[in-house]
Design a protein around this motif. Structure first.
Motif, PDB file in Angstrom:
ATOM      1  N   SER A  55     -27.203  34.718 -31.409  1.00  0.00           N
ATOM      2  CA  SER A  55     -26.135  35.562 -31.938  1.00  0.00           C
ATOM      3  C   SER A  55     -24.815  34.809 -31.969  1.00  0.00           C
ATOM      4  O   SER A  55     -24.069  34.864 -32.958  1.00  0.00           O
ATOM      5  CB  SER A  55     -25.993  36.831 -31.082  1.00  0.00           C
ATOM      6  OG  SER A  55     -27.143  37.636 -31.175  1.00  0.00           O
ATOM      7  N   ASP A  56     -24.523  34.090 -30.897  1.00  0.00           N
ATOM      8  CA  ASP A  56     -23.296  33.293 -30.853  1.00  0.00           C
ATOM      9  C   ASP A  56     -23.313  32.212 -31.930  1.00  0.00           C
ATOM     10  O   ASP A  56     -22.291  31.940 -32.566  1.00  0.00           O
ATOM     11  CB  ASP A  56     -23.130  32.645 -29.475  1.00  0.00           C
ATOM     12  CG  ASP A  56     -22.769  33.661 -28.397  1.00  0.00           C
ATOM     13  OD1 ASP A  56     -22.291  34.757 -28.763  1.00  0.00           O
ATOM     14  OD2 ASP A  56     -22.956  33.363 -27.209  1.00  0.00           O
ATOM     15  N   LEU A  57     -24.488  31.596 -32.142  1.00  0.00           N
ATOM     16  CA  LEU A  57     -24.606  30.566 -33.172  1.00  0.00           C
ATOM     17  C   LEU A  57     -24.349  31.161 -34.549  1.00  0.00           C
ATOM     18  O   LEU A  57     -23.638  30.568 -35.375  1.00  0.00           O
ATOM     19  CB  LEU A  57     -26.003  29.944 -33.125  1.00  0.00           C
ATOM     20  CG  LEU A  57     -26.310  28.895 -34.202  1.00  0.00           C
ATOM     21  CD1 LEU A  57     -25.375  27.706 -34.057  1.00  0.00           C
ATOM     22  CD2 LEU A  57     -27.768  28.446 -34.118  1.00  0.00           C
ATOM     23  N   GLY A  58     -24.905  32.334 -34.805  1.00  0.00           N
ATOM     24  CA  GLY A  58     -24.702  32.983 -36.094  1.00  0.00           C
ATOM     25  C   GLY A  58     -23.238  33.291 -36.358  1.00  0.00           C
ATOM     26  O   GLY A  58     -22.730  33.077 -37.464  1.00  0.00           O
ATOM     27  N   LEU A  59     -22.536  33.759 -35.338  1.00  0.00           N
ATOM     28  CA  LEU A  59     -21.110  34.076 -35.504  1.00  0.00           C
ATOM     29  C   LEU A  59     -20.289  32.828 -35.795  1.00  0.00           C
ATOM     30  O   LEU A  59     -19.275  32.883 -36.494  1.00  0.00           O
ATOM     31  CB  LEU A  59     -20.585  34.769 -34.237  1.00  0.00           C
ATOM     32  CG  LEU A  59     -21.089  36.201 -33.998  1.00  0.00           C
ATOM     33  CD1 LEU A  59     -20.619  36.709 -32.645  1.00  0.00           C
ATOM     34  CD2 LEU A  59     -20.621  37.134 -35.106  1.00  0.00           C
ATOM     35  N   SER A  60     -20.724  31.691 -35.250  1.00  0.00           N
ATOM     36  CA  SER A  60     -19.992  30.447 -35.494  1.00  0.00           C
ATOM     37  C   SER A  60     -20.289  29.851 -36.873  1.00  0.00           C
ATOM     38  O   SER A  60     -19.466  29.117 -37.429  1.00  0.00           O
ATOM     39  CB  SER A  60     -20.328  29.416 -34.410  1.00  0.00           C
ATOM     40  OG  SER A  60     -21.691  29.011 -34.496  1.00  0.00           O
ATOM     41  N   LEU A  61     -21.452  30.177 -37.437  1.00  0.00           N
ATOM     42  CA  LEU A  61     -21.846  29.589 -38.721  1.00  0.00           C
ATOM     43  C   LEU A  61     -21.464  30.453 -39.922  1.00  0.00           C
ATOM     44  O   LEU A  61     -21.150  29.923 -40.994  1.00  0.00           O
ATOM     45  CB  LEU A  61     -23.363  29.362 -38.753  1.00  0.00           C
ATOM     46  CG  LEU A  61     -23.930  28.311 -37.790  1.00  0.00           C
ATOM     47  CD1 LEU A  61     -25.449  28.269 -37.881  1.00  0.00           C
ATOM     48  CD2 LEU A  61     -23.334  26.942 -38.090  1.00  0.00           C
ATOM     49  N   ILE A  62     -21.492  31.766 -39.760  1.00  0.00           N
ATOM     50  CA  ILE A  62     -21.220  32.665 -40.886  1.00  0.00           C
ATOM     51  C   ILE A  62     -19.715  32.917 -40.991  1.00  0.00           C
ATOM     52  O   ILE A  62     -19.103  33.378 -40.022  1.00  0.00           O
ATOM     53  CB  ILE A  62     -21.953  34.004 -40.709  1.00  0.00           C
ATOM     54  CG1 ILE A  62     -23.457  33.754 -40.569  1.00  0.00           C
ATOM     55  CG2 ILE A  62     -21.687  34.931 -41.900  1.00  0.00           C
ATOM     56  CD1 ILE A  62     -24.253  34.988 -40.208  1.00  0.00           C
ATOM     57  N   PRO A  63     -19.110  32.627 -42.122  1.00  0.00           N
ATOM     58  CA  PRO A  63     -17.647  32.794 -42.248  1.00  0.00           C
ATOM     59  C   PRO A  63     -17.225  34.260 -42.210  1.00  0.00           C
ATOM     60  O   PRO A  63     -17.993  35.163 -42.530  1.00  0.00           O
ATOM     61  CB  PRO A  63     -17.351  32.177 -43.624  1.00  0.00           C
ATOM     62  CG  PRO A  63     -18.641  32.296 -44.373  1.00  0.00           C
ATOM     63  CD  PRO A  63     -19.726  32.126 -43.361  1.00  0.00           C
ATOM     64  N   GLN A  64     -15.979  34.467 -41.813  1.00  0.00           N
ATOM     65  CA  GLN A  64     -15.410  35.810 -41.815  1.00  0.00           C
ATOM     66  C   GLN A  64     -14.740  36.080 -43.168  1.00  0.00           C
ATOM     67  O   GLN A  64     -14.586  35.189 -43.989  1.00  0.00           O
ATOM     68  CB  GLN A  64     -14.381  35.948 -40.701  1.00  0.00           C
ATOM     69  CG  GLN A  64     -14.926  35.670 -39.306  1.00  0.00           C
ATOM     70  CD  GLN A  64     -13.890  35.894 -38.227  1.00  0.00           C
ATOM     71  OE1 GLN A  64     -13.241  36.940 -38.159  1.00  0.00           O
ATOM     72  NE2 GLN A  64     -13.722  34.897 -37.381  1.00  0.00           N
ATOM     73  N   HIS A  65     -14.331  37.332 -43.360  1.00  0.00           N
ATOM     74  CA  HIS A  65     -13.555  37.735 -44.541  1.00  0.00           C
ATOM     75  C   HIS A  65     -14.283  37.420 -45.847  1.00  0.00           C
ATOM     76  O   HIS A  65     -13.720  36.839 -46.776  1.00  0.00           O
ATOM     77  CB  HIS A  65     -12.170  37.063 -44.525  1.00  0.00           C
ATOM     78  CG  HIS A  65     -11.461  37.171 -43.210  1.00  0.00           C
ATOM     79  ND1 HIS A  65     -11.165  38.392 -42.628  1.00  0.00           N
ATOM     80  CD2 HIS A  65     -11.012  36.218 -42.361  1.00  0.00           C
ATOM     81  CE1 HIS A  65     -10.542  38.180 -41.480  1.00  0.00           C
ATOM     82  NE2 HIS A  65     -10.450  36.878 -41.285  1.00  0.00           N
ATOM     83  N   LEU A  66     -15.542  37.790 -45.906  1.00  0.00           N
ATOM     84  CA  LEU A  66     -16.304  37.622 -47.138  1.00  0.00           C
ATOM     85  C   LEU A  66     -15.918  38.705 -48.138  1.00  0.00           C
ATOM     86  O   LEU A  66     -15.411  39.767 -47.772  1.00  0.00           O
ATOM     87  CB  LEU A  66     -17.802  37.709 -46.842  1.00  0.00           C
ATOM     88  CG  LEU A  66     -18.386  36.632 -45.906  1.00  0.00           C
ATOM     89  CD1 LEU A  66     -19.805  37.008 -45.503  1.00  0.00           C
ATOM     90  CD2 LEU A  66     -18.357  35.275 -46.580  1.00  0.00           C
ATOM     91  N   GLY A  67     -16.197  38.465 -49.422  1.00  0.00           N
ATOM     92  CA  GLY A  67     -15.937  39.469 -50.439  1.00  0.00           C
ATOM     93  C   GLY A  67     -16.912  40.628 -50.310  1.00  0.00           C
ATOM     94  O   GLY A  67     -17.956  40.517 -49.670  1.00  0.00           O
ATOM     95  N   LEU A  68     -16.579  41.740 -50.957  1.00  0.00           N
ATOM     96  CA  LEU A  68     -17.399  42.941 -50.820  1.00  0.00           C
ATOM     97  C   LEU A  68     -18.826  42.714 -51.306  1.00  0.00           C
ATOM     98  O   LEU A  68     -19.787  43.121 -50.654  1.00  0.00           O
ATOM     99  CB  LEU A  68     -16.759  44.094 -51.608  1.00  0.00           C
ATOM    100  CG  LEU A  68     -17.535  45.423 -51.571  1.00  0.00           C
ATOM    101  CD1 LEU A  68     -17.700  45.913 -50.143  1.00  0.00           C
ATOM    102  CD2 LEU A  68     -16.842  46.474 -52.431  1.00  0.00           C
TER     103      LEU A  68
END
Length: 222
Positions: free
Chosen positions: A96-109
């Protein structure tokens, strides 16, 4: 429904252990991806958040304590903690921690909606993969498999009822609910049920019984 009871550790470990680890890693990754959609978390997180409003405990502490409570509910269901239970605690948090570090925030809808649908499918798939390895489920999935075995009801129905119940209690306690939460509660059970026959490990004796049953059914139809 394919057999999901615990199979001995020494039985085909090179085939089953990697399946367990991959399933758990995908499970943790799917949970973190769902967080990144910002369209709602899974029902258990809603419950943790709701309880956080009414107790001095932190989100993580509530999660740990409820995990222990769920394990106590295993007793009447004749479930026992196993390697899969311990691995669940270790691997899911790390992935889960790895996923949060790899997936960017503020994606489009549009990206968030697509990611949400993918998360629900991936989560149901991952449960089928790691539970199907038959090293024993994690605390919450053990409640699902134990209840299913005790009642004779399908994984699809049992999982959906558990998720809806947890979601309802969490919402009443003040936890936040999004469209992703509702979608997860309604769909993760059917998705898991769909993938289980593909990944459930079958022992040699079970293959023999299943084959014999198939032959008998074919003869009856003739």
């Amino acid at each position: 429904m394919p057999p999901l009871s615990y199979a001995p550790l020494g039985e085909r470990p090179l085939r089953r252990f990697p399946q367990l680890l991959v399933g758990l890693a995908l499970y943790g990754f799917s949970l973190s991806a769902m967080v990144r959609t910002s369209l709602g978390v899974n029902p258990w997180s809603v419950l943790y958040e709701g309880l956080e409003h009414h107790t001095p405990l932190s989100f993580g502490m509530i999660s740990a304590l409820l995990g222990v409570l769920v394990l106590l509910l295993w007793i009447p269901l004749k479930q026992k903690p196993t390697l899969g239970t311990v691995a669940n605690i270790i691997v899911v948090g790390s992935s889960s921690d790895l996923g949060l570090s790899l997936i960017p925030q503020h994606l489009g809808l549009a990206a968030r909606v697509g990611l949400l649908i993918a998360c629900v499918v991936l989560n149901g798939l991952s449960v089928a993969v790691y539970v199907g390895a038959r090293f024993g489920p994690g605390p919450r999935d053990g409640l699902m498999t134990g209840t299913s075995a005790a009642t004779g009801r399908s994984i699809r129905l049992v999982r959906t009822l558990i998720e809806i119940t947890v979601l309802g209690v969490g919402w009443l306690l003040g936890g936040s609910v999004g469209v992703g939460t509702v979608l997860y509660a309604l769909m993760v059970g059917p998705v898991t049920q769909f993938f289980l026959p593909w990944f459930a490990y079958r022992r040699t004796s079970e293959h023999s019984v299943e084959t014999a049953g198939t032959v008998i059914r074919r003869r009856i139809r003739r």
